[in-house]
Enzyme design. Structure first.
Site, PDB file in Angstrom:
ATOM      1  N   SER A  11      26.286  56.517  78.964  1.00 52.11           N
ATOM      2  CA  SER A  11      25.700  57.332  80.028  1.00 52.11           C
ATOM      3  C   SER A  11      26.599  58.485  80.460  1.00 52.11           C
ATOM      4  O   SER A  11      26.180  59.368  81.201  1.00 52.11           O
ATOM      5  CB  SER A  11      25.373  56.467  81.251  1.00 52.11           C
ATOM      6  OG  SER A  11      26.537  55.857  81.778  1.00 52.11           O
ATOM      7  N   LYS A 149      42.359  45.241  77.731  1.00 53.03           N
ATOM      8  CA  LYS A 149      42.486  46.016  76.494  1.00 53.03           C
ATOM      9  C   LYS A 149      43.431  45.348  75.500  1.00 53.03           C
ATOM     10  O   LYS A 149      43.240  45.469  74.280  1.00 53.03           O
ATOM     11  CB  LYS A 149      42.946  47.439  76.821  1.00 53.03           C
ATOM     12  CG  LYS A 149      41.896  48.257  77.569  1.00 53.03           C
ATOM     13  CD  LYS A 149      40.563  48.296  76.825  1.00 53.03           C
ATOM     14  CE  LYS A 149      39.539  49.172  77.501  1.00 53.03           C
ATOM     15  NZ  LYS A 149      38.242  49.190  76.781  1.00 53.03           N
TER      16      LYS A 149
END
Length: 271
Positions: A11, A149
């Site tokens: 988006s 991560k």
């Protein structure tokens, strides 16, 4: 050759800009995100936006079923959805930390579990997992983001070996500083933390540095990511990792070769 590509977190930022590039190159691109209204421009370009939350298993199943029904295959899955949670370990509520892991790690795993069987059947495919230079190093106030991560890195390495016999490539994308909404999200999170936090001075310095990076030449354009993703998709044998964007290579190099204490000193000198 045109490919069927599924991109999560499309988006805004890296996902959206790369989707535009891939559509222009003639690929069939499905983009998913919670904010479907921000993908209407992709639809006008020829993309296929679908509303989806990576933490909702029903949403994921619906998206994969839709693509298989319409296209019969998924050639590329780019697990790009994610965000950064910032604040000290002491200040961040554990429910917020769990949500960080749910989106950045388990959402990625859930997408992979739904798509991998179709790639195995086809004996081909590419899965790109967005990590970060933060998956190899660290900054204060980013413990949960870095933890997520680092988890992406480890999960991806194991996945690469598991899927290799089936002709599926697994690639880790490690962006550096990219001009996206990331910085503004960080600043918003700091504003929500207790004003009397013992770490307020450190947070203020990080916030100041983030603002300067956004205003100056401290970040790379998202196009460096789209260039890398295009290269991965068009390669028969892509590299296992692509480290791109401002500071990504030098920061990871320093973390790898300078040792803990020297790297700590370099990071804290900026505080």
């Amino acid at each position: 050759m045109s490919k069927v590509i599924l991109i999560t977190g499309a988006s805004s930022g890296m996902g959206k800009e790369t989707a535009k590039t891939l559509i222009q190159k003639g690929h069939t691109v499905y983009t998913v995100a919670r904010r479907i209204e921000q993908m209407e421009d992709l639809k006008s370009l020829g993309g296929h936006p679908i509303q989806m939350d990576v933490t909702n298993n029903g949403d994921i199943q619906h998206v994969v079923d839709t693509i298989i029904k319409e296209q019969g295959k998924i050639d590329v899955l780019w697990n790009n959805a994610g965000y950064g949670l910032y604040g000290s370990v002491e200040d961040i509520p554990l429910d917020d930390a769990r949500k960080q892991m749910e989106v950045n790690v388990f959402g990625m795993a859930a997408m992979t579990q739904k798509v991998a069987p179709f790639m195995r059947k086809a004996k081909s495919g590419t899965i790109i997992n967005t990590s970060s230079m933060g998956g190899k190093m660290y900054f204060p106030m980013g413990a949960w983001y870095h933890a997520s991560k680092h988890a992406v890195e480890g999960l991806s390495d194991c996945l690469r070996l598991e899927l290799k016999p089936f002709g599926i490539n697994v690639v880790v994308l490690e962006p550096g500083f990219i001009a996206t909404e990331f910085g503004s999200v960080l600043l918003e999170q700091f504003d929500k933390l207790p004003k009397e936090s013992a770490y307020r001075n450190m947070m203020d310095k990080i916030a100041e540095g983030t603002k300067k990076a956004a205003q100056g030449n401290g970040s790379s354009k998202p196009s460096v990511i789209s260039d890398a993703v295009v290269k991965i998709i068009h390669s028969k044998k892509p590299k296992t990792r692509y480290r791109v964007g401002k500071f990504a290579k030098p920061m990871v190099w320093m973390r790898t070769y300078l040792g803990d204490r020297l790297f700590d000193n370099i990071v804290m000198s900026q505080m």
